[in-house]
Design a protein around this motif. Structure first.
Motif: not given
Length: 199
Positions: A13-18, A34-44
């Motif tokens: 839901v959020g990312r602020s990193a270089d 799970l890649p760190g893109r906003v909106g990406a999701a995975i079910d476990v």
């Protein structure tokens, strides 16, 4: 590394990193990323599994984030949720609680079971009263049969104390033509008149 149990959905839901960010899930069925893109999701959905957040420094391999802070667990409309915030690495002048990466974990909550009142053992259904109707086909009451059906009548009969049976009731005699006037007088309440006999 944080440990979880059961079925959860992980959403970025959020990312602020270089640097690139990612989520690594390890469980009995292996490793998932799970890649760190906003909106990406995975079910476990496993009995027990772990979650870790990592960043990728330039020219280096993936490294665990410096700090991951789990937020409080909340429940709303049948959904249990928790936020995870993370600081990937430390630089001079960078606050330790700086947030580079944010995840939200959601879990469906089973509805509470409604208690069912169990019937007590001593409770029994109450039936409607039943009224017995006695019918006689002959049109005449049967006092002797009723009397014999009463309790103790057999004992009285053996002791000889039972009352005598009532004689059966006979129908009223029908007057003959010669007695018609007398019969009418008797039913009317007047004295009967005997006709004279001529010899």
């Amino acid at each position: 590394m944080l440990r979880f149990h059961g079925a959860w959905r992980i959403t970025v839901v959020g990312r602020s990193a270089d640097f690139d960010q990612r989520v690594v899930v390890r469980g009995a069925y292996g490793l998932r990323v799970l890649p760190g893109r906003v909106g990406a999701a995975i079910d476990v959905d496993e009995e027990s599994w772990t979650l870790s957040l990592e960043h990728h420094l330039w020219g280096r391999s993936w490294q665990p984030n410096l700090r991951t802070t789990p937020g409080p667990v909340t429940e709303h409309d049948g959904l249990r949720s928790q936020l995870l915030t993370s600081n990937d690495c430390h630089w001079p002048g960078k606050p330790l609680d700086y947030v580079n990466f944010v995840l939200r974990l959601d879990q469906a909550v089973a509805p509470a079971a409604v208690p069912v009142r169990a019937a007590r053992v001593n409770e029994a259904p109450v039936g409607a009263p039943v009224q017995a109707v006695r019918t006689v086909s002959s049109g005449w009451p049967e006092p002797e049969r009723e009397r014999e059906s009463r309790p103790g009548r057999e004992a009285e009969r053996e002791r000889g104390t039972a009352p005598a049976a009532l004689p059966p009731r006979l129908p009223s005699p029908v007057p003959s033509p010669s007695q018609g006037m007398a019969g009418e007088a008797v039913r009317a309440g007047a004295p009967a008149v005997t006709p004279a006999v001529t010899r």
